[in-house]
Scaffold this motif. Structure first.
Motif, mmCIF file in Angstrom:
data_model
loop_
_atom_site.group_PDB
_atom_site.id
_atom_site.type_symbol
_atom_site.label_atom_id
_atom_site.label_comp_id
_atom_site.label_asym_id
_atom_site.label_seq_id
_atom_site.Cartn_x
_atom_site.Cartn_y
_atom_site.Cartn_z
ATOM 1 N N TYR A 5 68.427 76.046 38.916
ATOM 2 C CA TYR A 5 68.850 75.259 37.758
ATOM 3 C C TYR A 5 68.285 73.844 37.820
ATOM 4 N N ALA A 6 68.174 73.306 39.034
ATOM 5 C CA ALA A 6 67.560 71.990 39.206
ATOM 6 C C ALA A 6 66.065 72.057 38.878
ATOM 7 N N VAL A 7 65.440 73.171 39.226
ATOM 8 C CA VAL A 7 64.019 73.360 38.918
ATOM 9 C C VAL A 7 63.816 73.379 37.400
ATOM 10 N N SER A 65 55.610 68.036 58.237
ATOM 11 C CA SER A 65 56.921 68.020 58.888
ATOM 12 C C SER A 65 57.804 66.908 58.330
ATOM 13 N N ILE A 66 57.232 65.723 58.223
ATOM 14 C CA ILE A 66 58.015 64.582 57.720
ATOM 15 C C ILE A 66 58.378 64.781 56.253
ATOM 16 N N THR A 67 57.422 65.235 55.461
ATOM 17 C CA THR A 67 57.685 65.428 54.027
ATOM 18 C C THR A 67 58.820 66.421 53.803
ATOM 19 N N PHE A 68 58.718 67.581 54.444
ATOM 20 C CA PHE A 68 59.750 68.608 54.269
ATOM 21 C C PHE A 68 61.103 68.110 54.771
ATOM 22 N N SER A 69 61.130 67.496 55.923
ATOM 23 C CA SER A 69 62.388 67.055 56.532
ATOM 24 C C SER A 69 63.076 65.974 55.707
ATOM 25 N N VAL A 70 62.294 65.018 55.225
ATOM 26 C CA VAL A 70 62.865 63.918 54.441
ATOM 27 C C VAL A 70 63.450 64.426 53.126
ATOM 28 N N VAL A 71 62.703 65.273 52.428
ATOM 29 C CA VAL A 71 63.192 65.798 51.147
ATOM 30 C C VAL A 71 64.429 66.670 51.367
ATOM 31 N N PHE A 72 64.383 67.523 52.395
ATOM 32 C CA PHE A 72 65.524 68.386 52.693
ATOM 33 C C PHE A 72 66.768 67.547 52.999
ATOM 34 N N ALA A 73 66.621 66.543 53.871
ATOM 35 C CA ALA A 73 67.760 65.707 54.260
ATOM 36 C C ALA A 73 68.286 64.906 53.068
ATOM 37 N N PHE A 74 67.392 64.390 52.257
ATOM 38 C CA PHE A 74 67.773 63.586 51.091
ATOM 39 C C PHE A 74 68.637 64.405 50.131
ATOM 40 N N ILE A 75 68.209 65.617 49.853
ATOM 41 C CA ILE A 75 68.955 66.475 48.942
ATOM 42 C C ILE A 75 70.251 66.975 49.590
ATOM 43 N N TYR A 95 61.320 67.321 39.318
ATOM 44 C CA TYR A 95 60.549 66.716 38.226
ATOM 45 C C TYR A 95 59.311 66.003 38.766
ATOM 46 N N PHE A 96 59.473 65.290 39.902
ATOM 47 C CA PHE A 96 58.354 64.557 40.497
ATOM 48 C C PHE A 96 57.263 65.488 41.027
ATOM 49 N N ALA A 97 57.602 66.741 41.289
ATOM 50 C CA ALA A 97 56.632 67.679 41.862
ATOM 51 C C ALA A 97 55.720 68.310 40.817
ATOM 52 N N LEU A 98 56.063 68.153 39.536
ATOM 53 C CA LEU A 98 55.319 68.814 38.460
ATOM 54 C C LEU A 98 54.459 67.827 37.676
ATOM 55 N N ALA A 99 53.384 68.330 37.073
ATOM 56 C CA ALA A 99 52.455 67.450 36.364
ATOM 57 C C ALA A 99 51.971 68.045 35.048
ATOM 58 N N THR A 100 52.845 68.776 34.373
ATOM 59 C CA THR A 100 52.432 69.453 33.138
ATOM 60 C C THR A 100 52.050 68.456 32.048
ATOM 61 N N LYS A 101 52.973 67.559 31.719
ATOM 62 C CA LYS A 101 52.698 66.626 30.627
ATOM 63 C C LYS A 101 51.601 65.631 30.983
ATOM 64 N N PHE A 163 55.933 77.577 41.486
ATOM 65 C CA PHE A 163 56.110 78.785 42.298
ATOM 66 C C PHE A 163 56.905 78.475 43.565
ATOM 67 N N TYR A 164 56.505 77.421 44.265
ATOM 68 C CA TYR A 164 57.191 77.072 45.512
ATOM 69 C C TYR A 164 58.563 76.459 45.268
ATOM 70 N N LEU A 165 58.717 75.730 44.185
ATOM 71 C CA LEU A 165 60.039 75.201 43.825
ATOM 72 C C LEU A 165 61.020 76.340 43.583
ATOM 73 N N CYS A 166 60.554 77.382 42.917
ATOM 74 C CA CYS A 166 61.423 78.510 42.588
ATOM 75 C C CYS A 166 61.732 79.385 43.806
ATOM 76 N N ILE A 167 60.916 79.289 44.844
ATOM 77 C CA ILE A 167 61.180 80.041 46.066
ATOM 78 C C ILE A 167 62.132 79.281 46.982
ATOM 79 N N GLY A 168 61.855 77.991 47.174
ATOM 80 C CA GLY A 168 62.632 77.223 48.158
ATOM 81 C C GLY A 168 63.115 75.876 47.702
ATOM 82 N N GLY A 169 63.187 75.651 46.403
ATOM 83 C CA GLY A 169 63.699 74.393 45.898
ATOM 84 C C GLY A 169 62.764 73.222 46.166
ATOM 85 N N ALA A 170 63.297 72.008 46.033
ATOM 86 C CA ALA A 170 62.488 70.795 46.161
ATOM 87 C C ALA A 170 61.806 70.649 47.523
#
Length: 318
Positions: A5-7, A65-75, A95-101, A163-170
């Motif tokens: 739903y967040a995705v 490692s840092i990117t995944f850990s920081v985002v996971f901990a933040f959420i 929202y920050f992970a997508l670049a459609t518009k 694709f990756y957001l829908c598999i494992g979230g942010a």
């Protein structure tokens, strides 16, 4: 709460607001992390081919490692504070992970000058989104460069992160963005990065392998919805999907070329040097500025189809 739903909310925010251009954008932090890591790891290994490969590999490990850990901990801690606050935070991070518009916005900056006959302004606009030399491009070549950018980035700028957001979230979505950002920053085949960026380039090819092919299938479906030449899209996809140095980049470009009955790729100048490249599609007609608008519509419909399918599969599985 299911992260899907967040995705969905993040996807809608991206369609409405586009990618914000400001100093605290998370992708810019990943870029700074890559720069910092590169400075450290280059000092840890000898300046030999093998040493630089190891330095680049360590950079990949540090950044991901840092990117995944920081985002996971933040959420995680956002949800600990309050479920609604956590949901809002995760939605914004998605929202920050997508670049459609932003893809549409940047390519339409090329479209409008071409529509007005302002070739110089169009060259300047297209130079902001492509790496090739643009000073001598004709109107058709300028339009081609913009179409190629949207077609290629439909995969790694929209469908792959989705694709990756829908598999494992942010967290998983930003892990992908870390690989993709490293590819854009250090995976060059020049003297500085030929060995240092090798592992980053291989990793980017791996994480994009499935999304690129899914993107092509989704784009073929979108071409059918738009009543474009779907039969030719399939034909060119089968024939030309590997007509690129990367195993993934030509997947969506080939579909786009076939659906629009145009020819993409081919020779191009970079820093004054001619680079010979295979073409994608058949030159059945000249590419015009109108094709930029068409490929944007194709990209949008591809993205919506992707969101619907990925979200449905997530809800069925989880």
């Amino acid at each position: 709460m299911n992260f899907i739903y967040a995705v969905i909310v993040g996807f809608i925010l991206d369609l409405i607001l586009g990618d914000p251009q400001y100093a605290f954008h998370p992708i810019r932090f990943i870029g700074k992390l890559i720069e910092w890591s590169e400075k450290i790891t280059r000092k840890l290994f000898k300046k030999t081919e093998k040493g630089q490969i190891w330095a680049g590999a360590l950079t990949v490990v540090i950044v991901t490692s840092i990117t995944f850990s920081v985002v996971f901990a933040f959420i995680y801690f956002s949800y600990k504070l309050n479920i609604f606050f956590g949901f809002a935070v995760e939605s914004v991070v998605c929202y920050f992970a997508l670049a459609t518009k932003s893809l549409k916005t940047e390519s339409m900056k090329v479209y409008y000058p071409l529509e007005k006959g302002d070739t110089e302004a169009a060259r300047q606009a297209v130079s902001m989104i492509v790496g090739r030399d643009t000073a001598n491009l004709t109107d058709s070549e300028i339009a081609k460069a913009a179409v190629e950018t949207v077609a290629e980035n439909t995969s790694d700028g929209v469908i792959a992160p989705l694709f990756y957001l829908c598999i494992g979230g942010a967290p998983l979505g930003f892990l992908y963005k870390a690989f993709n950002t490293m590819d854009s920053m250090i995976a060059y085949k020049n003297e500085k990065y030929l060995y240092f960026g090798r592992v980053a380039a291989i990793c980017d090819d791996i994480v994009n392998y499935i999304p690129a092919r899914l993107s092509a299938i989704l784009m073929i479906t979108a071409s059918f919805i738009m009543r474009l030449d779907t039969k030719n899209a399939i034909k060119i996809f089968k024939r030309d999907r590997y007509n690129h140095a990367s195993p993934n980049s030509a997947q969506t470009e080939s579909v786009c070329a076939g659906a629009l009955n145009i020819q993409l790729a081919g020779d191009a100048y970079y820093f004054g040097v001619l680079h010979r490249k295979k073409t994608i599609g058949d030159k059945n007609r000249e590419i015009s500025f109108q094709d930029i608008k068409t490929v944007n519509n194709l990209m949008y419909i591809t993205a919506v189809i992707g969101l619907i399918i990925f979200s449905a599969l997530n809800l069925l599985i989880f």
